[in-house]
Design a protein around this motif. Structure first.
Motif, PDB file in Angstrom:
ATOM      1  N   ARG A 135      62.128  80.740  -5.196  1.00 55.46           N
ATOM      2  CA  ARG A 135      61.197  80.407  -6.364  1.00 55.46           C
ATOM      3  C   ARG A 135      61.321  82.250  -6.824  1.00 55.46           C
ATOM      4  O   ARG A 135      60.537  83.045  -6.077  1.00 55.46           O
ATOM      5  CB  ARG A 135      60.327  80.030  -6.233  1.00 55.46           C
TER       6      ARG A 135
ATOM      7  N   MET B 194      68.101  75.641  -9.189  1.00 57.39           N
ATOM      8  CA  MET B 194      67.097  74.024  -9.265  1.00 57.39           C
ATOM      9  C   MET B 194      68.467  73.050 -10.028  1.00 57.39           C
ATOM     10  O   MET B 194      67.961  71.472  -9.345  1.00 57.39           O
ATOM     11  CB  MET B 194      66.167  74.110 -10.170  1.00 57.39           C
ATOM     12  N   GLY B 195      69.127  73.089 -11.504  1.00 61.27           N
ATOM     13  CA  GLY B 195      69.824  71.660 -11.898  1.00 61.27           C
ATOM     14  C   GLY B 195      70.966  71.641 -10.591  1.00 61.27           C
ATOM     15  O   GLY B 195      71.072  70.053 -10.385  1.00 61.27           O
TER      16      GLY B 195
ATOM     17  N   SER C 269      67.555  73.484  -1.226  1.00 61.36           N
ATOM     18  CA  SER C 269      65.553  74.579  -2.369  1.00 61.36           C
ATOM     19  C   SER C 269      65.672  75.767  -2.546  1.00 61.36           C
ATOM     20  O   SER C 269      65.898  76.462  -1.741  1.00 61.36           O
ATOM     21  CB  SER C 269      64.391  73.920  -2.344  1.00 61.36           C
TER      22      SER C 269
ATOM     23  N   CYS D  70      70.416  69.380   0.791  1.00 56.72           N
ATOM     24  CA  CYS D  70      70.399  70.120  -0.354  1.00 56.72           C
ATOM     25  C   CYS D  70      69.280  71.328  -0.080  1.00 56.72           C
ATOM     26  O   CYS D  70      68.236  70.410   0.973  1.00 56.72           O
ATOM     27  CB  CYS D  70      69.662  69.273  -0.942  1.00 56.72           C
TER      28      CYS D  70
ATOM     29  N   ARG E 253      67.186  78.661 -12.965  1.00 61.04           N
ATOM     30  CA  ARG E 253      67.072  76.936 -13.632  1.00 61.04           C
ATOM     31  C   ARG E 253      68.037  77.047 -13.464  1.00 61.04           C
ATOM     32  O   ARG E 253      68.683  75.726 -12.701  1.00 61.04           O
ATOM     33  CB  ARG E 253      66.404  77.157 -14.919  1.00 61.04           C
TER      34      ARG E 253
ATOM     35  N   TYR F 119      70.553  72.112  -7.720  1.00 60.48           N
ATOM     36  CA  TYR F 119      69.218  71.460  -5.959  1.00 60.48           C
ATOM     37  C   TYR F 119      69.074  69.789  -6.976  1.00 60.48           C
ATOM     38  O   TYR F 119      69.368  69.119  -6.277  1.00 60.48           O
ATOM     39  CB  TYR F 119      68.041  72.200  -5.845  1.00 60.48           C
ATOM     40  N   ARG F 120      68.869  69.856  -7.899  1.00 59.38           N
ATOM     41  CA  ARG F 120      68.546  68.337  -8.860  1.00 59.38           C
ATOM     42  C   ARG F 120      68.969  67.388  -8.696  1.00 59.38           C
ATOM     43  O   ARG F 120      69.615  66.504  -8.034  1.00 59.38           O
ATOM     44  CB  ARG F 120      68.131  67.652 -10.101  1.00 59.38           C
ATOM     45  N   ALA F 121      71.341  68.087  -9.210  1.00 54.95           N
ATOM     46  CA  ALA F 121      71.982  67.127  -8.625  1.00 54.95           C
ATOM     47  C   ALA F 121      72.870  66.969  -7.395  1.00 54.95           C
ATOM     48  O   ALA F 121      72.581  65.590  -7.096  1.00 54.95           O
ATOM     49  CB  ALA F 121      73.788  68.018  -9.033  1.00 54.95           C
ATOM     50  N   CYS F 122      72.127  67.494  -6.416  1.00 47.60           N
ATOM     51  CA  CYS F 122      72.550  67.220  -4.815  1.00 47.60           C
ATOM     52  C   CYS F 122      71.559  66.238  -4.522  1.00 47.60           C
ATOM     53  O   CYS F 122      72.011  64.929  -3.787  1.00 47.60           O
ATOM     54  CB  CYS F 122      72.092  68.553  -4.018  1.00 47.60           C
ATOM     55  N   VAL F 123      70.246  66.291  -4.432  1.00 48.60           N
ATOM     56  CA  VAL F 123      69.134  65.187  -4.534  1.00 48.60           C
ATOM     57  C   VAL F 123      69.161  63.236  -4.920  1.00 48.60           C
ATOM     58  O   VAL F 123      69.661  63.066  -4.292  1.00 48.60           O
ATOM     59  CB  VAL F 123      68.346  65.251  -4.925  1.00 48.60           C
ATOM     60  N   ASP F 124      69.836  63.991  -6.506  1.00 48.91           N
ATOM     61  CA  ASP F 124      70.117  62.122  -7.307  1.00 48.91           C
ATOM     62  C   ASP F 124      70.748  62.166  -6.723  1.00 48.91           C
ATOM     63  O   ASP F 124      71.558  60.714  -6.511  1.00 48.91           O
ATOM     64  CB  ASP F 124      70.640  62.984  -8.038  1.00 48.91           C
TER      65      ASP F 124
END
Length: 115
Positions: free
Chosen positions: A59, A76-77, A56, A54, A73, A79-84
């Motif tokens: 910014r 980032m969504g 990041s 994943c 944003r 990125y978060r889905a990838c980490v999850d």
């Protein structure tokens, strides 16, 4: 039945801590061993667990345009889905490994307790 936060932490973090402790121990032992011997200390392909793939997003700066922040944003969504997803797969791997450990211990205990 509702578990207290500490119980939930123990329930979910204990297997993760066990695996991480084992991985840290393997890493510490691998420093003192040649590469050929390192492959024998773990069952993991390549000798270590794969990193998350994943990335990041960059910014934006405080004064950047609103659309740049909207894009950030969105990224980032993703990125978060990838980490999850990585965490879910890692936890499933931990459960799978723990199941193999439990099976090996059960088989050993069954063998040594036979009359």
């Amino acid at each position: 039945m509702r578990l207290a936060p500490m119980c939930l932490a123990r329930r979910y973090l204990a297997p993760i801590c066990l695996v991480l402790t084992c991985l840290a121990l393997c890493a510490a032992l691998s420093v003192a061993q040649p590469a050929s011997a390192r492959a024998e200390t773990t069952q993991l392909p390549g000798g270590e667990y794969p990193d998350a793939q994943c990335t990041s997003p960059m910014r934006p700066f405080a004064g950047d345009k609103a659309w740049e922040w909207d894009m950030y944003r969105q990224k980032m969504g993703a990125y978060r889905a990838c980490v999850d997803a990585y965490v879910r797969r890692a936890r499933a791997d931990i459960e799978h490994i723990q199941g193999k450990i439990d099976k090996a211990v059960r088989e050993y205990n069954r063998e040594v307790t036979m009359p």
